[in-house]
Design a protein around this motif. Structure first.
Motif, PDB file in Angstrom:
ATOM      1  N   GLN A 224      48.113 -18.661  25.950  1.00  0.00           N
ATOM      2  CA  GLN A 224      48.695 -19.691  26.801  1.00  0.00           C
ATOM      3  C   GLN A 224      48.354 -19.437  28.278  1.00  0.00           C
ATOM      4  O   GLN A 224      48.355 -18.304  28.742  1.00  0.00           O
ATOM      5  CB  GLN A 224      50.211 -19.760  26.599  1.00  0.00           C
ATOM      6  CG  GLN A 224      50.634 -20.053  25.157  1.00  0.00           C
ATOM      7  CD  GLN A 224      50.408 -21.512  24.729  1.00  0.00           C
ATOM      8  OE1 GLN A 224      50.142 -22.371  25.565  1.00  0.00           O
ATOM      9  NE2 GLN A 224      50.490 -21.768  23.439  1.00  0.00           N
TER      10      GLN A 224
ATOM     11  N   GLU B 163      40.547 -22.073   8.146  1.00  0.00           N
ATOM     12  CA  GLU B 163      40.948 -23.392   8.637  1.00  0.00           C
ATOM     13  C   GLU B 163      42.294 -23.722   7.990  1.00  0.00           C
ATOM     14  O   GLU B 163      42.476 -23.462   6.784  1.00  0.00           O
ATOM     15  CB  GLU B 163      39.925 -24.443   8.195  1.00  0.00           C
ATOM     16  CG  GLU B 163      38.524 -24.236   8.739  1.00  0.00           C
ATOM     17  CD  GLU B 163      38.377 -24.699  10.164  1.00  0.00           C
ATOM     18  OE1 GLU B 163      38.971 -25.737  10.514  1.00  0.00           O
ATOM     19  OE2 GLU B 163      37.683 -24.020  10.933  1.00  0.00           O
TER      20      GLU B 163
ATOM     21  N   GLU C  72      44.771 -18.855  11.278  1.00  0.00           N
ATOM     22  CA  GLU C  72      43.980 -19.093  12.485  1.00  0.00           C
ATOM     23  C   GLU C  72      42.500 -19.029  12.094  1.00  0.00           C
ATOM     24  O   GLU C  72      42.095 -18.176  11.311  1.00  0.00           O
ATOM     25  CB  GLU C  72      44.325 -18.005  13.533  1.00  0.00           C
ATOM     26  CG  GLU C  72      43.333 -17.796  14.637  1.00  0.00           C
ATOM     27  CD  GLU C  72      43.180 -18.992  15.572  1.00  0.00           C
ATOM     28  OE1 GLU C  72      44.190 -19.582  15.965  1.00  0.00           O
ATOM     29  OE2 GLU C  72      42.013 -19.326  15.886  1.00  0.00           O
TER      30      GLU C  72
END
Ligand SMILES: C[S@@+](CC[C@H](N)C(=O)[O-])C[C@H]1O[C@@H](n2cnc3c(N)ncnc32)[C@H](O)[C@@H]1O
Length: 497
Positions: A308, A384, A358
């Motif tokens: 982030q 995926e 992930e």
């Protein structure tokens, strides 16, 4: 010397369609709304986007471009300026365009983002009960120095000189941003060194015709130790890259790792993936990762990993996830699009077990290492989401997990919402940096009887029109015996390194 290649089609040379009015024409207008990008807009026969305008403020604006579908103008003055208007504190505010709401104070920005969120939900036909949309959670570091990552693009100035900085607003050139207000002070210094050294070592901007080298330079600073991880994204290899890395590590003590990512593909994506879907990076110097800390959990972030932008806000989100997920020990947690596993590990600590999915294998490696070091019972799968979900549904059958999803801007890929519902979650927490995709996906859940109980927006990106938004969805039904059964049968697995 021949002119350097441009990165795209040339800029329009003048305003077609209204020859009687030149592009420098002054107009008086009153914008009526915000665009998704944070410009004020005057709706009419065709929209006029007003840079530095404010809806409701009658203003004199200068027309800069008139296209077939929309016009562009720059705010000049208002007889009665909007009470929340301020002088943007950045001298590149106009040229860079990365901070479109910087001409508003904190309250003004908050109002603009709330209005945009409301408009976005309305445009997507998302209907919510009163009180579901909560006030925006503020950025703890305010509107300056909150960004812990800077992505510097390589390109050309309007006069054909190599430039490293931000894409210029409204043109295809690149504008240096040496005093950028929103990145940390150390990243500002590192960014300048990276750019000067690239020029010193003749690392020229790459272009699709195969000339030049540099596409992007990315620097991420740890919010824990202050260390900086640098990744040079090059269109091709060059001996100058190694010399540049040596010089950079000597020039700034905070830089503890420098990596190279080769992306020879077309388009504007920063990272390319190889045949196996991997983001390949080569270590040029120093360490592979930098530390991060999320709600008490230590993590590692490597080159090519997502983390982030505003770690202080990420901490608040992690705190809220634990509270809003209402995780009881024994309830399994599934974290889809988990990155380096921060939220997975925070939730696993609470629940006793969590599983993250992930697609970036490097990030999954980092997540597994963090789980092991922190002694947190969590598993991670490199896959995926759409491919991994059916096997997860089998494995968690009868367990009623809590599911967290945090997809990229495009939202859930086709079939993923259904795959999530097939996990029979009791609750879904959906974190998104794109309220429009979020609203579309929430509508799909509502159509299947799910209830949106909370929408909590976070000011992850001050000075912009963007918000990070956390939504909580409750399953249509949850029989009490089902709840009990799921708690009685925990299926914990050992963490594998
Ligand atoms: C917005 S990030 C969220 C990461 C993580 N939740 C965090 O906060 O650090 C989205 C993540 O999804 C990953 N991703 C993108 N498409 C994916 C897919 N189809 N399947 C699995 N992961 C995917 C990206 O590599 C990225 O790490």
């Amino acid at each position: 010397m021949p002119a350097p290649p441009r990165r795209g089609p040339p800029r329009p040379s003048g305003p077609p369609g209204r020859p009687q009015q030149g592009p420098r024409e002054l107009l008086t207008v009153t914008p009526d709304a915000w665009t998704q990008r944070g410009e004020a807009v005057v709706h009419g026969d065709k929209p006029l986007l007003v840079w530095a305008g404010i809806p409701g403020e009658k203003s004199l604006v200068r027309l800069q471009h008139e296209g077939m579908n929309q016009g562009r103008a720059r705010w000049v003055e208002a007889r009665s300026p909007h009470p929340l208007r301020v002088q943007p504190p950045c001298d590149r505010y106009d040229l860079c365009g990365g901070c479109p709401l910087m001409h508003l104070n904190g309250e003004g920005q908050d109002r603009a983002r709330r209005a945009l969120l409301r408009d976005t939900f309305k445009a997507q036909g998302l209907v919510l009960d009163d009180g579901v949309v909560e006030p925006i959670v503020a950025s703890p570091l305010g509107a300056a120095g909150f960004r812990h990552v800077v992505k510097v693009i390589a390109g050309w100035s309007d006069h054909g000189h190599p430039r490293f900085g931000a894409p210029s607003r409204g043109t295809r050139s690149v504008v240096p941003i040496p005093d950028c207000h929103v990145i940390t002070p150390v990243l500002r210094e590192v960014m300048k060194k990276m750019a000067f050294l690239a020029i010193d070592h003749d690392l020229r901007p790459w272009s699709e015709d195969g000339q030049g080298v540099v596409r992007w330079m990315i620097a991420r600073q740890s919010s824990v130790t202050g260390e900086v991880l640098v990744t040079l994204v090059a269109g091709r290899s060059s001996p100058g890259i190694g010399r540049w890395a040596e010089a950079l590590s000597g020039e700034h003590a905070a830089v503890t790792g420098i990596h190279l990512h080769l992306n020879e593909g077309p388009g504007n994506s920063i990272f390319g993936r190889d045949g196996q879907g991997l983001v390949g990076t080569t270590n040029l110097l120093g360490g592979w990762t930098i530390p991060e800390r999320l709600h008490g959990v230590n993590l590692r972030v490597g080159p090519g990993d997502f983390y982030q932008t505003n770690p202080a806000v990420a901490n608040l989100i992690a705190r809220d996830l634990v509270q809003l997920a209402q995780i009881k020990p024994g309830v399994p947690v599934v974290d889809l699009y988990c990155g380096v596993g921060g939220f997975t590990l925070v939730m696993a600590k609470q629940a006793g077990w969590a599983l993250g999915v992930e697609s970036n294998e490097g990030a999954v490696r980092r997540a597994k290492e963090s789980a092991q070091v922190e002694h947190i019972p969590a598993e991670f799968i490199a896959a995926e989401v759409a491919e991994a979900a059916p096997a997860l549904a089998q494995r968690l059958a009868g367990r009623r997990p809590v599911v967290l999803v945090n997809p990229a801007r495009r939202g859930l890929e086709e079939g993923v919402a259904e795959a999530i519902r097939n996990l029979r979650p009791r609750r879904v927490l959906y974190l998104s940096c794109n309220p429009s995709a979020l609203a579309r996906d929430l509508r799909g859940f509502q159509a299947e009887g799910w209830r949106v109980t909370h929408i909590r927006p976070y000011d992850m990106f001050p000075n912009t029109a963007h918000l990070e938004v956390l939504a909580v969805l409750e399953a249509p039904e949850l029989a009490e015996d089902e709840d009990e059964a799921s708690l009685r049968a925990p299926q914990r697995r050992r963490v594998r390194a």
